[in-house]
Motif scaffolding. Sequence first.
Motif, PDB file in Angstrom:
ATOM      1  N   UNK A 113       2.660   5.762 -12.954  1.00 49.58           N
ATOM      2  CA  UNK A 113       2.436   4.519 -12.216  1.00 49.58           C
ATOM      3  C   UNK A 113       1.509   4.764 -11.020  1.00 49.58           C
ATOM      4  N   UNK A 114       0.229   5.051 -11.296  1.00 52.90           N
ATOM      5  CA  UNK A 114      -0.706   5.359 -10.212  1.00 52.90           C
ATOM      6  C   UNK A 114      -0.725   4.264  -9.151  1.00 52.90           C
ATOM      7  N   UNK A 115      -0.627   4.650  -7.897  1.00 49.82           N
ATOM      8  CA  UNK A 115      -0.705   3.675  -6.812  1.00 49.82           C
ATOM      9  C   UNK A 115       0.649   3.181  -6.330  1.00 49.82           C
ATOM     10  N   UNK A 116       1.740   3.650  -6.950  1.00 53.95           N
ATOM     11  CA  UNK A 116       3.070   3.157  -6.565  1.00 53.95           C
ATOM     12  C   UNK A 116       4.025   4.299  -6.214  1.00 53.95           C
ATOM     13  N   UNK A 117       4.619   4.174  -5.018  1.00 55.97           N
ATOM     14  CA  UNK A 117       5.671   5.107  -4.583  1.00 55.97           C
ATOM     15  C   UNK A 117       6.913   4.266  -4.303  1.00 55.97           C
ATOM     16  N   UNK A 118       8.057   4.681  -4.829  1.00 55.21           N
ATOM     17  CA  UNK A 118       9.320   4.048  -4.424  1.00 55.21           C
ATOM     18  C   UNK A 118      10.318   5.142  -4.043  1.00 55.21           C
ATOM     19  N   UNK A 119      10.780   5.109  -2.815  1.00 51.78           N
ATOM     20  CA  UNK A 119      11.801   6.048  -2.361  1.00 51.78           C
ATOM     21  C   UNK A 119      13.115   5.300  -2.182  1.00 51.78           C
ATOM     22  N   UNK A 120      14.198   5.935  -2.564  1.00 51.08           N
ATOM     23  CA  UNK A 120      15.508   5.295  -2.514  1.00 51.08           C
ATOM     24  C   UNK A 120      16.385   5.966  -1.463  1.00 51.08           C
ATOM     25  N   UNK A 121      16.843   5.167  -0.506  1.00 50.15           N
ATOM     26  CA  UNK A 121      17.677   5.680   0.573  1.00 50.15           C
ATOM     27  C   UNK A 121      19.021   4.972   0.577  1.00 50.15           C
ATOM     28  N   UNK A 122      19.956   5.469  -0.156  1.00 43.15           N
ATOM     29  CA  UNK A 122      21.316   4.956  -0.128  1.00 43.15           C
ATOM     30  C   UNK A 122      21.373   3.420  -0.088  1.00 43.15           C
ATOM     31  N   UNK A 123      20.768   2.796  -1.062  1.00 46.43           N
ATOM     32  CA  UNK A 123      20.838   1.331  -1.145  1.00 46.43           C
ATOM     33  C   UNK A 123      19.573   0.611  -0.720  1.00 46.43           C
ATOM     34  N   UNK A 124      18.722   1.279   0.019  1.00 40.46           N
ATOM     35  CA  UNK A 124      17.459   0.641   0.393  1.00 40.46           C
ATOM     36  C   UNK A 124      16.293   1.318  -0.331  1.00 40.46           C
ATOM     37  N   UNK A 125      15.494   0.499  -1.009  1.00 43.73           N
ATOM     38  CA  UNK A 125      14.314   1.036  -1.692  1.00 43.73           C
ATOM     39  C   UNK A 125      13.104   0.775  -0.812  1.00 43.73           C
ATOM     40  N   UNK A 126      12.336   1.812  -0.543  1.00 39.61           N
ATOM     41  CA  UNK A 126      11.124   1.649   0.257  1.00 39.61           C
ATOM     42  C   UNK A 126       9.925   1.786  -0.682  1.00 39.61           C
ATOM     43  N   UNK A 127       9.147   0.701  -0.737  1.00 39.53           N
ATOM     44  CA  UNK A 127       7.974   0.662  -1.613  1.00 39.53           C
ATOM     45  C   UNK A 127       6.731   0.986  -0.818  1.00 39.53           C
ATOM     46  N   UNK A 132      -4.527  -2.030  -4.776  1.00 38.28           N
ATOM     47  CA  UNK A 132      -4.377  -3.487  -4.760  1.00 38.28           C
ATOM     48  C   UNK A 132      -3.665  -3.951  -6.019  1.00 38.28           C
ATOM     49  N   UNK A 133      -4.000  -3.307  -7.134  1.00 40.29           N
ATOM     50  CA  UNK A 133      -3.373  -3.676  -8.406  1.00 40.29           C
ATOM     51  C   UNK A 133      -1.857  -3.659  -8.282  1.00 40.29           C
ATOM     52  N   UNK A 134      -1.318  -2.610  -7.689  1.00 32.28           N
ATOM     53  CA  UNK A 134       0.131  -2.497  -7.533  1.00 32.28           C
ATOM     54  C   UNK A 134       0.636  -3.485  -6.479  1.00 32.28           C
ATOM     55  N   UNK A 135      -0.132  -3.647  -5.420  1.00 38.43           N
ATOM     56  CA  UNK A 135       0.299  -4.522  -4.336  1.00 38.43           C
ATOM     57  C   UNK A 135       0.500  -5.965  -4.815  1.00 38.43           C
ATOM     58  N   UNK A 136      -0.389  -6.404  -5.704  1.00 34.62           N
ATOM     59  CA  UNK A 136      -0.351  -7.801  -6.154  1.00 34.62           C
ATOM     60  C   UNK A 136       0.830  -8.105  -7.076  1.00 34.62           C
ATOM     61  N   UNK A 137       1.450  -7.073  -7.622  1.00 31.44           N
ATOM     62  CA  UNK A 137       2.532  -7.342  -8.590  1.00 31.44           C
ATOM     63  C   UNK A 137       3.894  -6.874  -8.087  1.00 31.44           C
TER      64      UNK A 137
END
Length: 394
Positions: A113-127, A132-137
């Motif tokens: 998934x080029x362009x996308x990072x998701x980190x998970x912190x005990x219930x909160x996902x930080x995107x 731009x492609x990822x940002x728009x969706x």
Amino acid sequence: MSYPTVILKSGKDQSVRRYHPWIFSGAIKKIKGTVNEGDLVLVTDNKDEFLAIGHYQIGSIAVRIISFENVEIDGDFWKEKIKKAYKLRQRFNLAESDDNNVYRLVHAEGDGMPGLIIDYYNGTAVLQMHSIGMYLIKEYFIEALKEIYGDKLVAIYDKSEATIPFKSDIKAENGYLYGDSNIQTVVEYGNKFKVNWEEGQKTGFFIDQRENRKLLAHYSKGRSVLNVFGYTGGFSVYAMSGGAKVVHSVDSSKKAIDLTNENIALNFGDDKRHEAFAVDAFEYLNEIDGKYDLIILDPPAFAKHNNVLHNALQGYKRLNIKALEKIKPGGILFTFSCSQVVSKENFRKTIFTAAANTGRSVRILHQLTQPIDHPVNIYHPESEYLKGLVVYVE
Ligand code: SAH
């Protein structure tokens, strides 16, 4: 679905056929149809044969590929991809584990998934979106996260303000896409940390050092430990739990040092073994002759681009010379580089030059890298960015 088509020059299809996920602007022969930044595009060779589907972007990387198959790119497509990423983390005991609730759920190219990072912190996902492609969706990602985590999902925070390409017209702002949650206490291999994604660096925590911190704990017993570039005290907490005699944390950011003290208190109460200093690393290292027998150097990326590589390597060399000169005989140095443009070989050569400069006998004990929730796409060697050496200094 018909998308604009990016037609490659003859011979420029080779790297796509080997599943490399980037198409450089120089490889493009022409574009059929009107295309805007962030749009989905079809990629074909110069004989119109389908190669891939990707997000179009203005810049040297013109297309980031998200599928090598000609399939529908909709909400279900993204849900499936994110679910696969989740399953990997679950399978290797990072997700849904009793002693760990912080991990990287999506590591860009490493998870397809080029362009996308998701980190998970005990219930909160930080995107964090880097294209731009990822940002728009992002709506798709919100849906996928809700489905995967259900009631466990407290909030989704978008931290793309600083990572969306500045040339685009989009003005990204950090903020909650779902729920609202402040600083969270997370547990990493049983160690507690306060993570502040709103104000902290990157998405709030350097999850990528988890396994290296664990290894450090193993070497810490009875040692006096210096954690340089410590941020919020990740390595320091592990050194303490590993039974270090003394732990000193150094970071130039006062905020990071305050959080380090909080994290130590959270795990060990008022433990006199630890002290933290908000000072410059290079200055601090000048004054430490023979004081420590374990030193960690985990500086920020000294080079973000190839054109500053030489200066960056000089920076790593100077830093490591200081530590290697001053560490106690029989000491251990954990030294890292997280610059993507510094290769493993370059980094090792730099540490070799630094060692030779001090004339001390230095042996490599471990060669470290990033953990499984930061997987390296084998077709995209660039996704390997974290390098570390553990050396024994006689
Ligand atoms: N080891 C940390 C991550 C380090 S990030 C962890 O495991 O969480 C790099 C850190 O270096 C940042 O916190 C930044 O504030 C600090 N830093 C940058 N330049 C510095 C300097 N010249 N002296 C001291 N710290 C510095």
